[in-house]
Design a protein around this motif. Sequence first.
Motif, PDB file in Angstrom:
ATOM      1  N   TYR A 121       0.901  -1.174  -0.069  1.00 43.85           N
ATOM      2  CA  TYR A 121      -0.017   0.089  -0.053  1.00 43.85           C
ATOM      3  C   TYR A 121       1.005   1.346   0.073  1.00 43.85           C
ATOM      4  O   TYR A 121       0.260   2.329  -0.434  1.00 43.85           O
ATOM      5  N   LYS A 122       1.999   1.096   0.274  1.00 46.01           N
ATOM      6  CA  LYS A 122       3.081   2.308   0.250  1.00 46.01           C
ATOM      7  C   LYS A 122       3.437   2.483  -1.185  1.00 46.01           C
ATOM      8  O   LYS A 122       3.847   3.747  -1.439  1.00 46.01           O
ATOM      9  N   ASN A 123       3.650   1.482  -2.105  1.00 44.95           N
ATOM     10  CA  ASN A 123       3.853   1.590  -3.233  1.00 44.95           C
ATOM     11  C   ASN A 123       3.321   1.215  -4.312  1.00 44.95           C
ATOM     12  O   ASN A 123       3.229   0.739  -5.504  1.00 44.95           O
ATOM     13  N   LEU A 124       1.839   1.580  -4.254  1.00 40.83           N
ATOM     14  CA  LEU A 124       0.551   1.798  -5.203  1.00 40.83           C
ATOM     15  C   LEU A 124       0.928   2.424  -6.400  1.00 40.83           C
ATOM     16  O   LEU A 124       1.595   3.860  -6.281  1.00 40.83           O
ATOM     17  N   THR A 125       0.667   2.236  -7.615  1.00 39.36           N
ATOM     18  CA  THR A 125       0.869   2.988  -8.619  1.00 39.36           C
ATOM     19  C   THR A 125      -0.472   3.838  -8.754  1.00 39.36           C
ATOM     20  O   THR A 125      -1.312   3.734  -7.991  1.00 39.36           O
ATOM     21  N   ARG A 126      -0.520   4.802  -9.618  1.00 42.35           N
ATOM     22  CA  ARG A 126      -1.373   5.799  -9.766  1.00 42.35           C
ATOM     23  C   ARG A 126      -2.738   4.861 -10.212  1.00 42.35           C
ATOM     24  O   ARG A 126      -3.883   5.225  -9.491  1.00 42.35           O
ATOM     25  N   TRP A 127      -2.746   4.106 -10.898  1.00 41.96           N
ATOM     26  CA  TRP A 127      -3.755   3.091 -11.632  1.00 41.96           C
ATOM     27  C   TRP A 127      -4.423   2.525 -10.250  1.00 41.96           C
ATOM     28  O   TRP A 127      -5.418   2.282 -10.088  1.00 41.96           O
ATOM     29  N   GLN A 128      -3.438   1.650  -9.622  1.00 45.59           N
ATOM     30  CA  GLN A 128      -3.962   1.119  -8.254  1.00 45.59           C
ATOM     31  C   GLN A 128      -4.866   1.926  -7.447  1.00 45.59           C
ATOM     32  O   GLN A 128      -5.639   1.421  -6.531  1.00 45.59           O
ATOM     33  N   LYS A 129      -4.217   3.035  -7.178  1.00 47.14           N
ATOM     34  CA  LYS A 129      -4.841   4.259  -6.308  1.00 47.14           C
ATOM     35  C   LYS A 129      -6.363   4.626  -6.783  1.00 47.14           C
ATOM     36  O   LYS A 129      -7.216   4.564  -6.055  1.00 47.14           O
ATOM     37  N   VAL A 130      -6.477   4.558  -8.128  1.00 50.22           N
ATOM     38  CA  VAL A 130      -7.571   4.661  -8.774  1.00 50.22           C
ATOM     39  C   VAL A 130      -8.517   3.615  -8.506  1.00 50.22           C
ATOM     40  O   VAL A 130      -9.860   3.691  -7.969  1.00 50.22           O
ATOM     41  N   GLN A 131      -8.126   2.498  -8.673  1.00 48.71           N
ATOM     42  CA  GLN A 131      -8.735   1.249  -8.001  1.00 48.71           C
ATOM     43  C   GLN A 131      -9.488   1.206  -6.766  1.00 48.71           C
ATOM     44  O   GLN A 131     -10.498   0.956  -6.411  1.00 48.71           O
ATOM     45  N   LEU A 132      -8.368   1.724  -5.820  1.00 52.05           N
ATOM     46  CA  LEU A 132      -8.884   1.727  -4.481  1.00 52.05           C
ATOM     47  C   LEU A 132      -9.935   2.910  -4.174  1.00 52.05           C
ATOM     48  O   LEU A 132     -10.783   2.625  -3.338  1.00 52.05           O
ATOM     49  N   SER A 133      -9.740   4.020  -4.947  1.00 48.62           N
ATOM     50  CA  SER A 133     -10.683   4.874  -4.652  1.00 48.62           C
ATOM     51  C   SER A 133     -12.154   4.550  -5.204  1.00 48.62           C
ATOM     52  O   SER A 133     -13.236   5.211  -4.719  1.00 48.62           O
ATOM     53  N   ARG A 134     -12.260   3.568  -5.772  1.00 47.82           N
ATOM     54  CA  ARG A 134     -13.700   2.977  -6.337  1.00 47.82           C
ATOM     55  C   ARG A 134     -13.936   1.903  -5.748  1.00 47.82           C
ATOM     56  O   ARG A 134     -15.092   1.205  -6.164  1.00 47.82           O
ATOM     57  N   HIS A 135     -13.092   1.319  -4.750  1.00 48.24           N
ATOM     58  CA  HIS A 135     -13.678   0.075  -4.068  1.00 48.24           C
ATOM     59  C   HIS A 135     -15.010   0.203  -3.314  1.00 48.24           C
ATOM     60  O   HIS A 135     -15.483   1.192  -2.723  1.00 48.24           O
ATOM     61  N   PRO A 136     -15.835  -0.810  -3.853  1.00 49.33           N
ATOM     62  CA  PRO A 136     -17.454  -0.765  -3.502  1.00 49.33           C
ATOM     63  C   PRO A 136     -17.663  -0.774  -1.929  1.00 49.33           C
ATOM     64  O   PRO A 136     -18.714  -0.202  -1.662  1.00 49.33           O
ATOM     65  N   GLU A 137     -16.820  -1.195  -1.227  1.00 51.19           N
ATOM     66  CA  GLU A 137     -17.076  -0.967   0.332  1.00 51.19           C
ATOM     67  C   GLU A 137     -16.442   0.226   0.833  1.00 51.19           C
ATOM     68  O   GLU A 137     -16.527   0.599   2.231  1.00 51.19           O
ATOM     69  N   ARG A 138     -15.902   1.237   0.002  1.00 56.50           N
ATOM     70  CA  ARG A 138     -15.365   2.575   0.557  1.00 56.50           C
ATOM     71  C   ARG A 138     -16.673   3.311   0.965  1.00 56.50           C
ATOM     72  O   ARG A 138     -17.647   3.349   0.557  1.00 56.50           O
ATOM     73  N   PRO A 139     -16.194   4.202   2.237  1.00 52.42           N
ATOM     74  CA  PRO A 139     -17.504   4.978   2.473  1.00 52.42           C
ATOM     75  C   PRO A 139     -17.700   5.913   1.723  1.00 52.42           C
ATOM     76  O   PRO A 139     -16.844   6.795   1.146  1.00 52.42           O
ATOM     77  N   TYR A 140     -19.168   6.202   1.461  1.00 53.96           N
ATOM     78  CA  TYR A 140     -19.486   7.447   0.845  1.00 53.96           C
ATOM     79  C   TYR A 140     -19.781   8.527   1.602  1.00 53.96           C
ATOM     80  O   TYR A 140     -19.706   8.527   2.744  1.00 53.96           O
ATOM     81  N   THR A 141     -20.297   9.638   0.851  1.00 53.26           N
ATOM     82  CA  THR A 141     -20.755  10.956   1.468  1.00 53.26           C
ATOM     83  C   THR A 141     -21.669  10.882   2.742  1.00 53.26           C
ATOM     84  O   THR A 141     -21.173  11.107   3.849  1.00 53.26           O
ATOM     85  N   LEU A 142     -22.787  10.127   2.604  1.00 52.24           N
ATOM     86  CA  LEU A 142     -23.766   9.757   3.870  1.00 52.24           C
ATOM     87  C   LEU A 142     -23.085   9.002   4.917  1.00 52.24           C
ATOM     88  O   LEU A 142     -23.184   8.933   6.110  1.00 52.24           O
ATOM     89  N   ASP A 143     -21.970   8.234   4.500  1.00 55.42           N
ATOM     90  CA  ASP A 143     -21.355   7.307   5.684  1.00 55.42           C
ATOM     91  C   ASP A 143     -20.648   8.216   6.633  1.00 55.42           C
ATOM     92  O   ASP A 143     -20.680   8.063   7.534  1.00 55.42           O
ATOM     93  N   TYR A 144     -19.806   8.863   5.820  1.00 55.14           N
ATOM     94  CA  TYR A 144     -19.250   9.902   6.665  1.00 55.14           C
ATOM     95  C   TYR A 144     -19.921  11.045   7.496  1.00 55.14           C
ATOM     96  O   TYR A 144     -19.676  11.370   8.747  1.00 55.14           O
ATOM     97  N   ILE A 145     -20.977  11.429   6.792  1.00 54.57           N
ATOM     98  CA  ILE A 145     -21.787  12.498   7.417  1.00 54.57           C
ATOM     99  C   ILE A 145     -22.430  11.681   8.601  1.00 54.57           C
ATOM    100  O   ILE A 145     -22.471  12.364   9.935  1.00 54.57           O
ATOM    101  N   TYR A 146     -22.961  10.505   8.501  1.00 57.42           N
ATOM    102  CA  TYR A 146     -23.599   9.813   9.765  1.00 57.42           C
ATOM    103  C   TYR A 146     -22.623   9.515  10.819  1.00 57.42           C
ATOM    104  O   TYR A 146     -23.009   9.395  12.022  1.00 57.42           O
TER     105      TYR A 146
END
Length: 315
Positions: free
Chosen positions: A49-74
Amino acid sequence: MLLEFEQPIVDLEDKLAEMKRLAENSKVDVSDDVKSLETKIQKLKEETYKNLTRWQKVQLSRHPERPYTLDYIYNMTDDFIELHGDRTVKDDKAMVGGFGTLGDQTVMFVGQQKGRNTKQRQMRNFGMANPEGYRKALRLFKMAEKFNKPIVTLIDTPGAYPGFEAEERGQGEAIARNIRDMFMLKVPVICVIIGEGASGGAIGIGVGDKVLMLENTWYSVISPESCSSILWRSWDYKEQAAEALKLTAEDMTGFGLVDGIIEEPLGGAHRNIKWMSNTLKARILEELKPLLAQSAEERINTRIEKFSDMGEVIE
């Protein structure tokens, strides 16, 4: 969901589980081997995770379990009240917003919202707002200004909705108006990219006194796939496109386009949503303190200068 670059970690974790199971069944002491393997797994995680490529970070940003706006707000507030509609067309479910208490400060939250399953994704339009979504956002910005409450925007969109109906209703005008009017808001504005930050869809709620990015997010005028399809007439070069776009939080900070990076748990924000929410909350409150101490005129002038200086070439 398992991302491709995470497979070696999962293989070792499966091996560890099997080792523990065999030890339990055979009553053999393998504590030293277990400890050694656990250390190896932790080291592999840190290196991966320290040496992720840019494309791998894009993939991580789209992870389906990643918290969305309402998750953070609540997770950050106990009294969030969602407000609906643009008072002209309808209530765009891809754009959410309302008042909530952050610490002892009432804040207007606005952000894009994605869905977890097929039905929710259709309802939320995959986080791609129509013109009425941006007009709803602007209505909430003006309401926050009326009651002298700071604004926090949470950005997570693959772009504004590009459909024919959206263009008919003035998608470009709605985004342009938001950009213009956000410069002149008299209250503090903090913008945080929590996932994807693509094109005008992101900057339509992305003009603020402070613009921050979570560690594994991206911010760019175009997605790697779209860039690849334009330059190479194929999506097969999306990894090369991601490298060329330089769209990560580190890249954006280096270019002076964002003001800071918020650390994520090892493996991404979805690994510990509560910790991530508390970290985000603390950072927002920290950034708000000096902004609240400034006058409205000072904030507006600094905000205009901040964005005007972007891309300036000094010879």
